[in-house]
Write a protein that holds these residues in place. Sequence first.
Motif, mmCIF file in Angstrom:
data_model
loop_
_atom_site.group_PDB
_atom_site.id
_atom_site.type_symbol
_atom_site.label_atom_id
_atom_site.label_comp_id
_atom_site.label_asym_id
_atom_site.label_seq_id
_atom_site.Cartn_x
_atom_site.Cartn_y
_atom_site.Cartn_z
ATOM 1 N N ARG A 166 0.839 -1.175 0.000
ATOM 2 C CA ARG A 166 0.000 0.000 0.000
ATOM 3 C C ARG A 166 0.886 1.241 0.000
ATOM 4 N NH1 ARG A 166 -5.237 1.526 0.645
ATOM 5 N NH2 ARG A 166 -5.517 3.275 2.009
ATOM 6 N N LEU A 167 0.494 2.238 -0.797
ATOM 7 C CA LEU A 167 1.260 3.474 -0.893
ATOM 8 C C LEU A 167 0.824 4.476 0.161
ATOM 9 C CD1 LEU A 167 1.165 4.163 -4.736
ATOM 10 C CD2 LEU A 167 3.068 3.304 -3.419
ATOM 11 N N SER A 168 1.761 5.267 0.603
ATOM 12 C CA SER A 168 1.388 6.328 1.528
ATOM 13 C C SER A 168 0.665 7.438 0.764
ATOM 14 C CB SER A 168 2.630 6.890 2.220
ATOM 15 O OG SER A 168 3.378 7.669 1.304
ATOM 16 N N ARG A 169 -0.045 8.238 1.477
ATOM 17 C CA ARG A 169 -0.788 9.336 0.870
ATOM 18 C C ARG A 169 0.164 10.313 0.184
ATOM 19 N NH1 ARG A 169 -4.494 12.721 4.797
ATOM 20 N NH2 ARG A 169 -2.861 11.872 6.078
ATOM 21 N N ASN A 170 1.344 10.542 0.769
ATOM 22 C CA ASN A 170 2.304 11.469 0.179
ATOM 23 C C ASN A 170 2.828 10.966 -1.160
ATOM 24 O OD1 ASN A 170 2.023 13.131 2.379
ATOM 25 N ND2 ASN A 170 3.857 12.360 3.406
ATOM 26 N N VAL A 171 3.102 9.673 -1.258
ATOM 27 C CA VAL A 171 3.614 9.105 -2.511
ATOM 28 C C VAL A 171 2.539 9.176 -3.588
ATOM 29 C CG1 VAL A 171 4.431 6.985 -3.614
ATOM 30 C CG2 VAL A 171 5.285 7.625 -1.357
ATOM 31 N N ARG A 172 1.314 8.799 -3.245
ATOM 32 C CA ARG A 172 0.208 8.896 -4.212
ATOM 33 C C ARG A 172 0.047 10.323 -4.707
ATOM 34 N NH1 ARG A 172 -4.587 6.016 -1.079
ATOM 35 N NH2 ARG A 172 -4.171 7.880 0.082
ATOM 36 N N ASN A 173 0.081 11.275 -3.787
ATOM 37 C CA ASN A 173 -0.097 12.670 -4.147
ATOM 38 C C ASN A 173 1.039 13.151 -5.045
ATOM 39 O OD1 ASN A 173 -1.544 15.202 -3.949
ATOM 40 N ND2 ASN A 173 0.186 15.903 -2.723
ATOM 41 N N LYS A 174 2.260 12.748 -4.739
ATOM 42 C CA LYS A 174 3.414 13.163 -5.548
ATOM 43 C C LYS A 174 3.292 12.630 -6.975
ATOM 44 C CE LYS A 174 8.430 12.863 -5.735
ATOM 45 N NZ LYS A 174 9.630 12.334 -5.096
ATOM 46 N N LEU A 175 2.948 11.364 -7.126
ATOM 47 C CA LEU A 175 2.774 10.790 -8.462
ATOM 48 C C LEU A 175 1.651 11.488 -9.222
ATOM 49 C CD1 LEU A 175 3.189 7.019 -7.626
ATOM 50 C CD2 LEU A 175 4.640 8.335 -9.153
ATOM 51 N N PHE A 176 0.558 11.756 -8.534
ATOM 52 C CA PHE A 176 -0.583 12.434 -9.154
ATOM 53 C C PHE A 176 -0.204 13.851 -9.582
ATOM 54 C CE2 PHE A 176 -4.535 14.894 -8.994
ATOM 55 C CZ PHE A 176 -5.306 14.159 -9.880
ATOM 56 N N GLN A 177 0.491 14.578 -8.721
ATOM 57 C CA GLN A 177 0.884 15.947 -9.043
ATOM 58 C C GLN A 177 1.871 15.989 -10.206
ATOM 59 O OE1 GLN A 177 -0.540 18.648 -7.931
ATOM 60 N NE2 GLN A 177 -1.832 17.454 -6.573
ATOM 61 N N HIS A 178 2.794 15.032 -10.261
ATOM 62 C CA HIS A 178 3.738 14.975 -11.381
ATOM 63 C C HIS A 178 2.997 14.719 -12.691
ATOM 64 C CE1 HIS A 178 7.909 14.445 -9.390
ATOM 65 N NE2 HIS A 178 7.110 15.119 -8.595
ATOM 66 N N LEU A 179 2.021 13.816 -12.658
ATOM 67 C CA LEU A 179 1.232 13.547 -13.859
ATOM 68 C C LEU A 179 0.440 14.788 -14.256
ATOM 69 C CD1 LEU A 179 0.077 11.642 -16.025
ATOM 70 C CD2 LEU A 179 -1.661 10.975 -14.359
ATOM 71 N N ARG A 180 -0.155 15.448 -13.288
ATOM 72 C CA ARG A 180 -0.921 16.653 -13.584
ATOM 73 C C ARG A 180 -0.038 17.749 -14.176
ATOM 74 N NH1 ARG A 180 -4.595 19.108 -8.939
ATOM 75 N NH2 ARG A 180 -3.288 20.927 -9.093
ATOM 76 N N ARG A 181 1.167 17.902 -13.639
ATOM 77 C CA ARG A 181 2.112 18.891 -14.167
ATOM 78 C C ARG A 181 2.505 18.537 -15.594
ATOM 79 N NH1 ARG A 181 7.052 18.145 -11.311
ATOM 80 N NH2 ARG A 181 7.517 16.744 -13.007
ATOM 81 N N ARG A 182 2.779 17.277 -15.841
ATOM 82 C CA ARG A 182 3.171 16.828 -17.178
ATOM 83 C C ARG A 182 2.035 17.045 -18.181
ATOM 84 N NH1 ARG A 182 7.027 13.706 -19.399
ATOM 85 N NH2 ARG A 182 6.388 12.364 -21.102
ATOM 86 N N GLU A 183 0.802 16.746 -17.773
ATOM 87 C CA GLU A 183 -0.353 16.976 -18.647
ATOM 88 C C GLU A 183 -0.530 18.467 -18.916
ATOM 89 O OE1 GLU A 183 -2.528 14.671 -20.161
ATOM 90 O OE2 GLU A 183 -0.958 13.270 -19.585
ATOM 91 N N GLY A 184 -0.246 19.301 -17.924
ATOM 92 C CA GLY A 184 -0.303 20.749 -18.122
ATOM 93 C C GLY A 184 0.725 21.207 -19.135
ATOM 94 N N TRP A 185 1.929 20.617 -19.075
ATOM 95 C CA TRP A 185 2.967 20.950 -20.058
ATOM 96 C C TRP A 185 2.514 20.561 -21.462
ATOM 97 C CZ3 TRP A 185 7.678 18.646 -17.038
ATOM 98 C CH2 TRP A 185 8.078 19.555 -16.047
ATOM 99 N N LEU A 186 1.870 19.403 -21.580
ATOM 100 C CA LEU A 186 1.353 18.993 -22.883
ATOM 101 C C LEU A 186 0.323 19.994 -23.392
ATOM 102 C CD1 LEU A 186 0.853 15.151 -22.469
ATOM 103 C CD2 LEU A 186 2.252 16.265 -24.190
#
Length: 157
Positions: A1-21
């Motif tokens: 199971r992932l910690s909330r911080n790790v999940r949030n970090k992965l989600f935020q990185h994906l969101r940032r990358r999608e914003g760059w696109l």
Amino acid sequence: RLSRNVRNKLFQHLRRREGWLRDGKLVRGGGAASLSLSASLSAAAAQGGASSKTNSESESKAPGLYMGPLEIDHDDVEYLMGVWRNRCGVTGARLGTVLELVRWDYTKPATIDNLVVMSTHALEKFDKEGYGSIIPAIQERIEKRLQHCRDSNSELF
């Protein structure tokens, strides 16, 4: 199971990358996307860190590129890390590796059946060279795992 911080970090990185696109800072190259980091950093500095573009101005940066909203949440991130067994889908690296979520097919939305976990090293190569940076056997394995996600979650789509 992932910690909330790790999940949030992965989600935020994906969101940032999608914003760059969406903003055109991450442009297609070699069949995938390639990041112009120096241009994006200088533009951000010139704008004071704020983007002055509206969604309508940045929607048609790359033809054939899906530019809709993210279609996953933090729980989906945890599910995806289970699907990919907390490993890079390309290299299999796990320990001491920074992992990120990336769309496999940029013409489709960022859903659980189109996201791959990649290490930053594999992601850099994927951004520069596209699918050519991944040997065909690994591409096939990734496609099979994504197909398994489609099949096991077909009632959700």
